[in-house]
Design an enzyme around this catalytic site. Structure first.
Site, PDB file in Angstrom:
ATOM      1  N   CYS A  14     -35.740  26.653  -2.258  1.00  0.00           N
ATOM      2  CA  CYS A  14     -36.482  25.500  -2.771  1.00  0.00           C
ATOM      3  C   CYS A  14     -35.830  24.853  -3.984  1.00  0.00           C
ATOM      4  CB  CYS A  14     -37.906  25.923  -3.125  1.00  0.00           C
ATOM      5  SG  CYS A  14     -38.835  26.576  -1.732  1.00  0.00           S
ATOM      6  N   CYS A  20     -47.076  28.605   0.728  1.00  0.00           N
ATOM      7  CA  CYS A  20     -46.045  29.578   0.375  1.00  0.00           C
ATOM      8  C   CYS A  20     -46.099  29.893  -1.115  1.00  0.00           C
ATOM      9  CB  CYS A  20     -44.668  29.048   0.764  1.00  0.00           C
ATOM     10  SG  CYS A  20     -43.341  30.251   0.553  1.00  0.00           S
ATOM     11  N   CYS A  21     -46.210  28.859  -1.960  1.00  0.00           N
ATOM     12  CA  CYS A  21     -46.317  29.076  -3.398  1.00  0.00           C
ATOM     13  C   CYS A  21     -47.548  29.910  -3.743  1.00  0.00           C
ATOM     14  CB  CYS A  21     -46.378  27.741  -4.136  1.00  0.00           C
ATOM     15  SG  CYS A  21     -44.822  26.808  -4.149  1.00  0.00           S
ATOM     16  N   CYS A  53     -45.955  23.571  -8.285  1.00  0.00           N
ATOM     17  CA  CYS A  53     -46.329  24.622  -7.343  1.00  0.00           C
ATOM     18  C   CYS A  53     -47.764  25.074  -7.518  1.00  0.00           C
ATOM     19  CB  CYS A  53     -45.399  25.829  -7.494  1.00  0.00           C
ATOM     20  SG  CYS A  53     -45.544  26.640  -9.100  1.00  0.00           S
ATOM     21  N   CYS A  63     -37.197  29.529  -6.488  1.00  0.00           N
ATOM     22  CA  CYS A  63     -36.773  30.263  -5.298  1.00  0.00           C
ATOM     23  C   CYS A  63     -35.527  29.595  -4.702  1.00  0.00           C
ATOM     24  CB  CYS A  63     -37.889  30.291  -4.260  1.00  0.00           C
ATOM     25  SG  CYS A  63     -39.328  31.284  -4.754  1.00  0.00           S
TER      26      CYS A  63
END
Length: 253
Positions: free
Chosen positions: A211, A125-126, A236, A208
């Site tokens: 997170c 995702c990162c 990340c 985010c």
């Protein structure tokens, strides 16, 4: 001095020289020197230290571009702060967003919030929402300015003022590396720098929304980032090579 065509070894030499020079300069001097080296890009997360750098760039009208990674999952407060900061310092903050096709592919493989399920999924995702947009933001740059500070976490305790980023082939400068949070707060008050209201709600480090959580008394500044993982050095991939960051997390779970 410009470094458009400098080789990797030459960039490493320049970084070592800058590391020594920055020690003797204030923030404005460090940023002004970085701006002389060629196209410089500052990537801001709109956190309090990044707001200090943006303020210095705007107030001194320095030739440093300002960019942010608008991941699609930021807090509303963070998004509002982008506009407020542009107005306050009369600058443009360029927004770099993930590609829809990449986000759709991620969701198809892991689920939209699959990052909670594994370190692999979180790093994927990162990669989609941060690393690929970062590559676009830094395309053609020779200097990358960041808001990294040594006191943010144990993983950042040895952050230099300047380093050669071999992965991206550019100079990375960290003009706030030796600043404490007290110094950051003092600058913010002195210059009336707009900050994210989440900081006053227990969020010293803001990423985010899914997170990031508020930290508990006594926890490190970045304890609220990817809070469901056990490794206190979690990153990340923006400031630690992605493979290394993923490996470190994998071995801790």
């Amino acid at each position: 001095m410009t470094i458009h065509d400098a080789s990797g070894p030459r960039l490493a030499e320049i970084a070592a020289s800058l590391d020594v020079q920055f020690e003797k300069l204030d923030l404005a001097g460090r940023l002004a020197l970085a701006a002389t080296l060629g196209r410089a890009v500052f990537t801001t997360s709109l956190g309090i230290e990044d707001q200090v750098i943006t303020a210095a760039i705007g107030l001194d009208r320095l030739d440093i571009e300002v960019a942010t990674l608008e991941t699609g999952r930021l807090f509303p407060e963070t998004l509002a702060l982008i506009d407020e900061t542009e107005d306050r310092f009369d600058i443009e903050i360029r927004r770099f967003m993930p590609e829809k096709a990449d986000v759709d592919a991620y969701a198809a493989q892991y689920g939209l919030n699959g990052f909670y399920e594994s370190v692999e999924a979180r790093h994927a995702c990162c990669h989609v929402r941060k690393l690929k947009p970062l590559a676009r933001a830094l395309e053609g740059a020779v200097v990358w300015v960041t808001g990294l500070r040594r006191s943010q976490s144990g993983n950042r305790a040895s952050t230099p003022f300047a380093e050669y980023d071999a992965e991206r082939g550019l100079l990375k400068v960290n003009p706030l590396a030796d600043w404490s949070l007290d110094q950051i707060n003092a600058y913010v008050e002195q210059q009336a720098v707009p900050t994210n209201p989440l900081h006053k709600r227990g969020y010293p480090s803001i990423g985010c929304e899914p997170c990031t959580r508020a930290i508990k008394p006594g926890e490190p500044e970045r304890a609220g980032r990817w809070w469901w993982e056990n490794d206190e050095k979690r990153e990340c991939g923006l400031h630690v090579p992605e493979a290394a960051a993923a490996s470190a997390n994998s071995t801790s779970l």
